[in-house]
Design a protein around this motif. Structure first.
Motif: not given
Length: 400
Positions: A160-171
């Protein structure tokens, strides 16, 4: 021998030997894989890097995987690839290791902490949306303890806001959200291979993505910003020629580390199943035990169980979490606390962050305790933990 009195008060501990909260599992095949590389022509960047990257991409279902020297380096690279720069705001959770927020600071960005969901302990999608401004340039979620965040809601906000989505999936290696493995649900996903994680490379991390532009930026960033592809050089037709086109870092993983990762990756599902079984034993062991709350599990998600975090009912106890922690350590149970809210650290306090910013996160911090959970734990180990936790909490229980 008096096993009812706590060891901290002179009683006999539940265990004779100390049980850590986490530990790697290495066998002779891991040793052989590393030795093979040590006897090869490559120690730094060689063919094992590509093999490791392909194995992780195939496992999580992403188009690309790019290996780095650590999970922190990988997060820093993701912030670079996302275009984070001076004064850009990036929203993340305070219940995480400091590296998540630090990666934003490395790029000169401003860290905006969103509160957690009181049940899942993951960042709240509603809290994220309430904090978005014109300066918000990315979201970094954390799959705390291995339980996936609400990817659908966060993805919708990012779109919606046209921004990147980064996932910290270290776990989160091996975790599942609505039938799909974590690894391609965000624009970029980071997995860590520190020794206490699901598999280890000693130190190491990876970013998975389906975006070719991010892939190219990540590759260049980990190697000083250097480009060798003749089609992308400003000056062509000189076969030895390469260009530094951006300011990058030496964040390369070595072939030694990658070789260990390749062999460990063959065992991901086995390790995952062991973690799930231990978590189930804990949950069953604490069923109807009213002095704590076991982890809450959302429908439609499968945790990868990096951590098993209980929440103490301090109102029913005569002491605080500190005394519970110390007593369990004396029982030789290696409990831990994950995590101190990031903005509690002196560095962030000096930047002006104040306590009271995220009430749910701060309340959780006062009450949380991490129990041992790693694949090499035996049934007896699990029983010892359950017995010790009950012993300590009942010892300090408020008496009517």
């Amino acid at each position: 021998m008096d096993r009812k009195r706590l060891a901290i008060d002179g009683g006999t501990p539940i265990r004779k030997s100390y049980l850590p909260y986490g530990k790697q599992d290495l066998d002779q095949s891991d040793v052989a894989a590393v030795v093979q590389v040590l006897q090869s022509d490559y120690l730094t960047t060689g063919p094992m890097i590509d093999t490791f990257e392909k194995s992780i991409a195939a496992y999580v279902g992403s188009r690309y995987a790019i290996a780095f020297s650590s999970g922190t380096a990988a997060l820093h690279a993701a912030c670079f690839a996302a275009g984070i720069k001076e004064n850009d705001q990036v929203i993340t959770t305070p219940i995480t290791f400091a590296a998540t927020a630090n990666a934003i600071k490395y790029q000169g960005g401003e860290v905006v902490f969103a509160d957690i969901d009181a049940k899942t302990y993951n960042i709240s999608a509603e809290a994220i949306e309430a904090l978005i401004t014109d300066q918000t340039k990315a979201i970094i979620s954390v799959d705390f303890s291995g339980q996936p965040v609400d990817y659908k809601k966060i993805r919708e906000i990012a779109n919606r806001y046209q921004i990147p989505f980064i996932s910290d999936a270290a776990h989160g290696l091996g975790a599942v959200y609505e039938g799909e493995k974590i690894g391609s649900l965000a624009d970029m996903t980071m997995f860590s291979f520190h020794p206490v994680k699901h598999i280890t490379t000693g130190e190491g991390g990876v970013i998975t993505t389906n975006n070719e532009q991010y892939f190219q930026k990540l590759k260049n960033f980990r190697n000083h910003g250097i480009v060798r592809d003749q089609e992308k050089l400003h000056k062509k037709n000189q076969p030895w020629y390469y260009e530094m086109q951006s300011l990058g870092f030496n964040y390369r993983m070595s072939d030694i580390h990658a070789a260990l990762g390749v062999n460990q990756a063959k065992k991901i599902d086995g390790y995952l199943n062991k973690r799930i079984a231990i978590a189930q034993k804990y949950t069953e062991g604490f069923r109807d035990f009213e002095l704590l709350t076991p982890p809450f599990q959302l429908e439609g998600v499968e945790s990868s169980w990096h951590l098993y975090v209980i929440r103490l009912h301090l109102e029913k106890l005569t002491v605080r979490r500190k005394e519970i922690y110390q007593a369990l350590q004396k029982e030789n149970i290696g409990v831990n606390v994950h995590y101190i809210p990031v903005y509690f650290h002196p560095y962030y306090q000096a930047l002006g962050y104040k306590k009271g910013l995220c009430p749910h996160a701060e309340q959780l911090y006062e009450e949380m305790l991490t129990l041992p959970l790693f694949p090499k734990m035996t049934s007896q180990d699990v029983s010892d933990v359950i017995m010790a936790v009950k012993k300590v909490l009942q010892y300090y229980e408020v008496r009517a």
